[in-house]
Design a protein around this motif. Structure first.
Motif, PDB file in Angstrom:
ATOM      1  N   ILE A   1      92.253 113.670  41.553  1.00  0.00           N
ATOM      2  CA  ILE A   1      92.563 113.224  42.736  1.00  0.00           C
ATOM      3  C   ILE A   1      91.581 111.885  42.497  1.00  0.00           C
ATOM      4  O   ILE A   1      90.035 111.803  42.333  1.00  0.00           O
ATOM      5  CB  ILE A   1      92.519 114.609  43.796  1.00  0.00           C
ATOM      6  CG1 ILE A   1      91.537 114.824  44.263  1.00  0.00           C
ATOM      7  CG2 ILE A   1      93.884 115.087  43.366  1.00  0.00           C
ATOM      8  CD1 ILE A   1      91.412 116.243  44.516  1.00  0.00           C
ATOM      9  N   GLN A   2      91.211 111.721  44.323  1.00  0.00           N
ATOM     10  CA  GLN A   2      90.001 110.858  44.488  1.00  0.00           C
ATOM     11  C   GLN A   2      89.404 111.972  46.009  1.00  0.00           C
ATOM     12  O   GLN A   2      89.947 112.456  46.089  1.00  0.00           O
ATOM     13  CB  GLN A   2      90.583 110.269  45.577  1.00  0.00           C
ATOM     14  CG  GLN A   2      91.759 108.796  44.529  1.00  0.00           C
ATOM     15  CD  GLN A   2      90.552 108.373  43.623  1.00  0.00           C
ATOM     16  OE1 GLN A   2      90.640 107.970  42.015  1.00  0.00           O
ATOM     17  NE2 GLN A   2      90.078 107.499  43.646  1.00  0.00           N
TER      18      GLN A   2
ATOM     19  N   SER B   1      87.288 117.600  48.536  1.00  0.00           N
ATOM     20  CA  SER B   1      86.907 117.560  47.215  1.00  0.00           C
ATOM     21  C   SER B   1      86.095 116.406  47.412  1.00  0.00           C
ATOM     22  O   SER B   1      85.494 115.497  48.157  1.00  0.00           O
ATOM     23  CB  SER B   1      87.942 117.249  46.487  1.00  0.00           C
ATOM     24  OG  SER B   1      88.552 115.753  46.555  1.00  0.00           O
ATOM     25  N   ARG B   2      84.862 116.601  46.564  1.00  0.00           N
ATOM     26  CA  ARG B   2      83.880 115.749  45.679  1.00  0.00           C
ATOM     27  C   ARG B   2      83.704 115.341  44.209  1.00  0.00           C
ATOM     28  O   ARG B   2      84.293 116.660  43.712  1.00  0.00           O
ATOM     29  CB  ARG B   2      82.368 116.278  46.662  1.00  0.00           C
ATOM     30  CG  ARG B   2      82.714 116.914  47.819  1.00  0.00           C
ATOM     31  CD  ARG B   2      80.902 117.302  48.185  1.00  0.00           C
ATOM     32  NE  ARG B   2      81.445 118.281  49.349  1.00  0.00           N
ATOM     33  CZ  ARG B   2      80.608 119.174  50.007  1.00  0.00           C
ATOM     34  NH1 ARG B   2      79.719 120.176  48.753  1.00  0.00           N
ATOM     35  NH2 ARG B   2      80.231 119.506  51.683  1.00  0.00           N
ATOM     36  N   ALA B   3      82.924 114.733  44.057  1.00  0.00           N
ATOM     37  CA  ALA B   3      83.415 114.290  42.152  1.00  0.00           C
ATOM     38  C   ALA B   3      82.928 115.939  41.742  1.00  0.00           C
ATOM     39  O   ALA B   3      82.568 116.008  41.005  1.00  0.00           O
ATOM     40  CB  ALA B   3      82.280 113.051  41.841  1.00  0.00           C
ATOM     41  N   ALA B   4      81.576 116.236  42.519  1.00  0.00           N
ATOM     42  CA  ALA B   4      81.292 117.586  41.978  1.00  0.00           C
ATOM     43  C   ALA B   4      82.415 118.848  41.418  1.00  0.00           C
ATOM     44  O   ALA B   4      81.733 119.759  41.107  1.00  0.00           O
ATOM     45  CB  ALA B   4      79.954 117.782  42.563  1.00  0.00           C
ATOM     46  N   ASP B   5      83.287 119.092  42.227  1.00  0.00           N
ATOM     47  CA  ASP B   5      84.610 119.449  42.395  1.00  0.00           C
ATOM     48  C   ASP B   5      84.779 120.020  40.756  1.00  0.00           C
ATOM     49  O   ASP B   5      85.625 120.419  40.464  1.00  0.00           O
ATOM     50  CB  ASP B   5      85.569 119.814  43.180  1.00  0.00           C
ATOM     51  CG  ASP B   5      85.080 119.699  44.830  1.00  0.00           C
ATOM     52  OD1 ASP B   5      84.662 119.083  45.801  1.00  0.00           O
ATOM     53  OD2 ASP B   5      83.614 120.697  45.074  1.00  0.00           O
TER      54      ASP B   5
ATOM     55  N   ALA C   1      90.384 117.375  38.102  1.00  0.00           N
ATOM     56  CA  ALA C   1      89.607 116.298  38.102  1.00  0.00           C
ATOM     57  C   ALA C   1      89.379 115.120  39.420  1.00  0.00           C
ATOM     58  O   ALA C   1      89.998 114.588  39.754  1.00  0.00           O
ATOM     59  CB  ALA C   1      89.527 114.921  36.405  1.00  0.00           C
ATOM     60  N   VAL C   2      87.846 114.848  39.900  1.00  0.00           N
ATOM     61  CA  VAL C   2      87.663 114.279  41.235  1.00  0.00           C
ATOM     62  C   VAL C   2      87.040 112.987  41.053  1.00  0.00           C
ATOM     63  O   VAL C   2      86.059 113.155  39.981  1.00  0.00           O
ATOM     64  CB  VAL C   2      87.164 115.162  42.419  1.00  0.00           C
ATOM     65  CG1 VAL C   2      86.864 114.529  43.110  1.00  0.00           C
ATOM     66  CG2 VAL C   2      87.958 116.715  42.570  1.00  0.00           C
ATOM     67  N   HIS C   3      87.485 111.997  41.170  1.00  0.00           N
ATOM     68  CA  HIS C   3      87.404 110.736  40.919  1.00  0.00           C
ATOM     69  C   HIS C   3      86.451 110.164  42.400  1.00  0.00           C
ATOM     70  O   HIS C   3      87.214 110.549  43.178  1.00  0.00           O
ATOM     71  CB  HIS C   3      88.000 109.436  41.143  1.00  0.00           C
ATOM     72  CG  HIS C   3      88.976 110.045  39.134  1.00  0.00           C
ATOM     73  ND1 HIS C   3      88.087 110.548  37.939  1.00  0.00           N
ATOM     74  CD2 HIS C   3      89.704 110.734  39.283  1.00  0.00           C
ATOM     75  CE1 HIS C   3      89.490 110.512  37.091  1.00  0.00           C
ATOM     76  NE2 HIS C   3      90.505 111.072  37.883  1.00  0.00           N
TER      77      HIS C   3
ATOM     78  N   GLY D   1      83.921 127.734  52.846  1.00  0.00           N
ATOM     79  CA  GLY D   1      83.003 126.907  52.958  1.00  0.00           C
ATOM     80  C   GLY D   1      84.433 125.867  53.195  1.00  0.00           C
ATOM     81  O   GLY D   1      85.547 126.068  53.589  1.00  0.00           O
ATOM     82  N   ARG D   2      84.826 125.394  52.047  1.00  0.00           N
ATOM     83  CA  ARG D   2      85.362 124.716  52.004  1.00  0.00           C
ATOM     84  C   ARG D   2      86.858 124.798  51.121  1.00  0.00           C
ATOM     85  O   ARG D   2      87.629 124.032  50.867  1.00  0.00           O
ATOM     86  CB  ARG D   2      85.245 123.164  51.257  1.00  0.00           C
ATOM     87  CG  ARG D   2      84.378 121.899  51.773  1.00  0.00           C
ATOM     88  CD  ARG D   2      83.781 121.194  51.417  1.00  0.00           C
ATOM     89  NE  ARG D   2      83.296 121.316  49.926  1.00  0.00           N
ATOM     90  CZ  ARG D   2      83.715 120.559  48.989  1.00  0.00           C
ATOM     91  NH1 ARG D   2      84.713 120.548  48.373  1.00  0.00           N
ATOM     92  NH2 ARG D   2      82.690 120.615  48.213  1.00  0.00           N
TER      93      ARG D   2
END
Lengths: 112, 115
Positions: free
Chosen positions: A13-14, A79-83, A109-111, A59-60
């Motif tokens: 995902i983005q 979502s964040r890239a760190a996820d 994978a978070v892009h 949290g999230r």
């Protein structure tokens, strides 16, 4: 055979989008836990939901549990890239077992 | 440190050799678990120690695998006469009293490669 099965096996995902991962299990449980694993590291506990609970937030993270369908879902909002990591569900079977049974995990994978 | 410590972090050995993997759990945790994780897979339960009780060895894949926990603290997982299919990451975890409503705390694992 494993108690838990995650779905999907992989998710891409983005940043900013929500990510939903599902877990199904086969037998009655006392508790269900979600863990996260970064590449090359051990698992980190995220959240635990008891069999008499239906939803829990941290949290999230939002976890739901449907014992009638023997399934759970993990939602990560905004979502964040760190996820980016693998996410595993683990169940503690009712009937006196003290060990967790893990599923095969969802690779998220978070892009940016 | 405050977390679960495993050593070595990486181990490469030849087929047929014996290996020992070490786990140092969080101080005060009575429950200790060993898991095996093959590449891209989930965790396979191996063995569980709880206090002074007899360990649950039901997950050990063969009699080449054994584990000890001395003094209720440090644990050693031993694999004798290693085979190539033993290649995996071996993870150790501990929890307070081994109850199902307690989180397990994991080390970063030992990556074992059998040549």
């Amino acid at each position: 055979s494993q108690q838990g099965e995650e779905d999907p096996q992989a998710l891409s995902i983005q940043e900013g989008e929500n990510a939903t991962m599902n877990c199904s299990y086969k037998t009655s449980i006392n508790n269900l836990q979600w863990y996260r694993q970064n590449s090359g590291r051990g698992l980190v506990h995220l959240i635990l939901i008891r069999s008499n609970e239906r939803e829990k937030h941290s949290g999230r993270l939002r976890v739901t549990l449907d014992t009638s369908k023997k399934s759970s879902s993990l939602l990560i909002t905004a979502s964040r890239a760190a996820d980016t990591a693998s996410y595993f569900c683990a169940t503690d079977k009712s009937g006196g077992y003290n060990k967790l049974i893990f599923g095969a995990g969802t690779r998220l994978a978070v892009h940016p | 440190g405050a977390g679960v410590s495993q050593s070595p972090s990486n181990k490469v050995t030849e087929k047929g050799k014996d290996v020992e993997l070490r786990c140092d759990p969080i101080s005060g945790h009575t429950a200790l678990y060993w898991y095996r994780q093959s590449l891209g897979q989930g965790l396979e339960f191996l063995i569980y120690f709880q206090g002074n009780s007899a360990p649950d060895k039901s997950g050990l894949p063969s009699d080449r695998f054994s584990a000890e926990r001395t003094g209720g603290s440090v644990s050693t997982l031993t694999i004798q006469r290693t085979q190539q299919e033993d290649s995996a990451v071996y993870l150790c975890a501990s929890s307070g009293q081994g109850l199902g409503n307690q989180p397990q705390h994991f080390g970063d694992g030992t990556r074992l490669s059998i040549l």
